[in-house]
Design an enzyme around this catalytic site. Structure first.
Site, short mmCIF file in Angstrom:
data_model
loop_
_atom_site.label_atom_id
_atom_site.label_comp_id
_atom_site.label_asym_id
_atom_site.label_seq_id
_atom_site.Cartn_x
_atom_site.Cartn_y
_atom_site.Cartn_z
N LEU A 16 40.33 30.01 52.89
CA LEU A 16 40.55 30.45 54.27
C LEU A 16 39.21 30.72 54.97
CD1 LEU A 16 43.46 32.96 53.55
CD2 LEU A 16 43.65 30.66 54.51
N LYS A 66 30.67 30.92 40.57
CA LYS A 66 29.96 32.17 40.91
C LYS A 66 28.95 32.61 39.85
CE LYS A 66 33.49 34.46 43.73
NZ LYS A 66 34.12 35.77 43.96
N ASP A 99 31.02 40.91 47.46
CA ASP A 99 32.35 41.46 47.12
C ASP A 99 32.35 42.99 47.15
OD1 ASP A 99 33.51 38.99 46.88
OD2 ASP A 99 33.17 38.84 44.73
N GLY A 125 38.41 41.93 35.19
CA GLY A 125 37.85 40.59 35.41
C GLY A 125 36.80 40.61 36.51
N GLY A 126 36.60 39.46 37.13
CA GLY A 126 35.56 39.31 38.15
C GLY A 126 35.76 40.24 39.34
N ASN A 146 43.12 48.30 31.72
CA ASN A 146 43.28 46.85 31.58
C ASN A 146 44.26 46.52 30.47
OD1 ASN A 146 42.49 44.28 32.60
ND2 ASN A 146 41.43 43.90 30.67
N ARG A 147 44.99 45.40 30.67
CA ARG A 147 45.96 44.96 29.66
C ARG A 147 45.25 44.75 28.32
NH1 ARG A 147 48.62 39.21 30.70
NH2 ARG A 147 46.41 38.70 30.70
P1 ATR Z 1 39.56 37.67 38.86
O1 ATR Z 1 38.28 36.88 38.94
O2 ATR Z 1 40.51 37.43 39.99
O3 ATR Z 1 39.33 39.12 38.62
P2 ATR Z 1 40.10 37.29 36.07
O4 ATR Z 1 38.67 37.47 35.79
O5 ATR Z 1 40.83 36.18 35.39
O6 ATR Z 1 40.36 37.06 37.62
O7 ATR Z 1 40.85 38.68 35.76
C1 ATR Z 1 42.22 38.84 35.85
C2 ATR Z 1 42.61 40.29 35.55
O8 ATR Z 1 44.03 40.42 35.71
C3 ATR Z 1 42.28 40.72 34.12
O9 ATR Z 1 41.95 42.08 34.12
C4 ATR Z 1 43.62 40.48 33.41
O10 ATR Z 1 43.83 41.28 32.25
P3 ATR Z 1 43.34 40.75 30.79
O11 ATR Z 1 41.88 41.14 30.70
O12 ATR Z 1 44.19 41.51 29.83
O13 ATR Z 1 43.56 39.28 30.76
C5 ATR Z 1 44.60 40.90 34.47
N1 ATR Z 1 45.92 40.32 34.28
C6 ATR Z 1 46.28 39.03 34.46
N2 ATR Z 1 47.60 38.87 34.20
C7 ATR Z 1 48.08 40.08 33.85
C8 ATR Z 1 49.38 40.59 33.48
N3 ATR Z 1 50.44 39.78 33.43
N4 ATR Z 1 49.49 41.90 33.21
C9 ATR Z 1 48.42 42.73 33.27
N5 ATR Z 1 47.18 42.32 33.61
C10 ATR Z 1 47.00 41.02 33.90
#
Ligand code: ATR
Length: 272
Positions: A16, A66, A99, A125-126, A146-147
């Site tokens: 966008l 990035k 960011d 994550g990022g 975090n998961r």
């Molecule tokens: P971004 O760059 O958008 O942050 P990313 O680096 O892939 O993307 O990070 C995604 C985040 O969403 C991570 O913290 C991920 O948790 P994990 O480290 O356990 O993978 C979290 N995430 C993605 N799907 C999830 C889910 N179904 N439940 C809980 N956390 C989730």
């Protein structure tokens, strides 16, 4: 002479940013244009060198470049700390990460002063890294949930200064939410097309909480809609998109962009 800006990524069709920046140039009567460029990983170096040679003024950098682009420019201190560059200024070949400014700008525009607040950050994550650095810079007490617990712990260790890491299970997240002022969702849970997903049980929310979801599609995630029902102040990820773009605009052009115009364009596009 017209100044050329753009965004590089793979894929790039969904971005966008071109409409957002072009609307800002138009509103200010600037002789500038912003274009999307589809750049594959193996051509990243060629793209950066070529952009410099062609006299392109600035580029935003999105997924998946990035981190890799860090080696091709001179990242500033914040970009180095975050480990990612999303903005290149070709006048200096410096790399920035806007960011963090996107997150603080969003909160400020909603009248939320982050300084000294207790922040619960979902994700590691990022996007979460930027939110974590914004919180640390504002002197917040930060808890990362975090998961994958080990990933959250790794980020917490890196940040130091008493940052705690927990899991997403109710017994841990429940008390953490009760003790927080601001909840930031930096997971992808609830993002289009899985719009009926929510990262935490809505019963755990309380009205004194500010809930900021970094997801911008949909405009109102399930988390934000449940938070509204609970009486929480809510902030959409659209703000983050607009304010990180506004920070890039400022770096390149040294003037304030019309953030309201940028937000309107993005919202219109997302409703379509
Ligand atoms: P971004 O760059 O958008 O942050 P990313 O680096 O892939 O993307 O990070 C995604 C985040 O969403 C991570 O913290 C991920 O948790 P994990 O480290 O356990 O993978 C979290 N995430 C993605 N799907 C999830 C889910 N179904 N439940 C809980 N956390 C989730």
């Amino acid at each position: 002479m017209i100044q050329i800006f753009g965004v590089i990524g793979d894929p790039i069709g969904h971005s966008l940013s071109p409409e957002m920046h072009n609307a800002a140039y138009h509103a200010l009567g600037l002789d500038c244009i912003y274009l999307p460029f589809h750049v594959r990983a193996e051509r990243l170096r060629d793209a950066i060198e070529g952009a410099g040679a062609l006299g392109i003024r600035g580029l935003n950098v999105t997924v998946p470049h990035k981190v890799a682009v860090m080696e091709l420019v001179e990242p500033d201190l914040l970009a180095r700390k975050i480990g990612a560059v999303n903005t290149i200024d070709f006048a200096t070949l410096k790399g920035y990460n806007t960011d963090v400014a996107g997150i603080t700008g969003s909160l400020e525009s909603a009248g939320v002063d982050l300084r000294g607040k207790r922040v619960l950050l979902l994700g590691a994550g990022g996007a979460a890294r930027a939110a974590a650095f914004a919180s640390i810079e504002a002197g917040c007490k930060l808890v990362i949930a975090n998961r994958t617990r080990s990933k959250g712990e790794k980020l917490a260790d890196e940040l130091g200064r008493g940052v705690n890491a927990i899991g997403l299970e109710d017994d841990e997240i429940g008390p953490a939410i009760a003790e927080s002022d601001v909840l930031i969702n930096a997971t992808s849970v609830g993002m289009y097309p899985e719009i009926d997903k929510i990262p935490i049980r809505p019963e755990l929310l309380h009205p004194d909480l500010v809930v900021f979801d970094l997801i911008y599609n949909p405009l109102e995630t399930m988390l934000l809609s449940e938070a509204k029902k609970k009486g929480c102040k809510t902030i959409s990820g659209v703000k983050m998109l607009v304010y990180q773009g506004a920070a890039s605009f400022r770096i390149w052009l040294g003037i304030d962009p019309p953030v309201d115009v940028m937000e309107t364009v993005v919202r219109e596009r997302l409703i379509l």
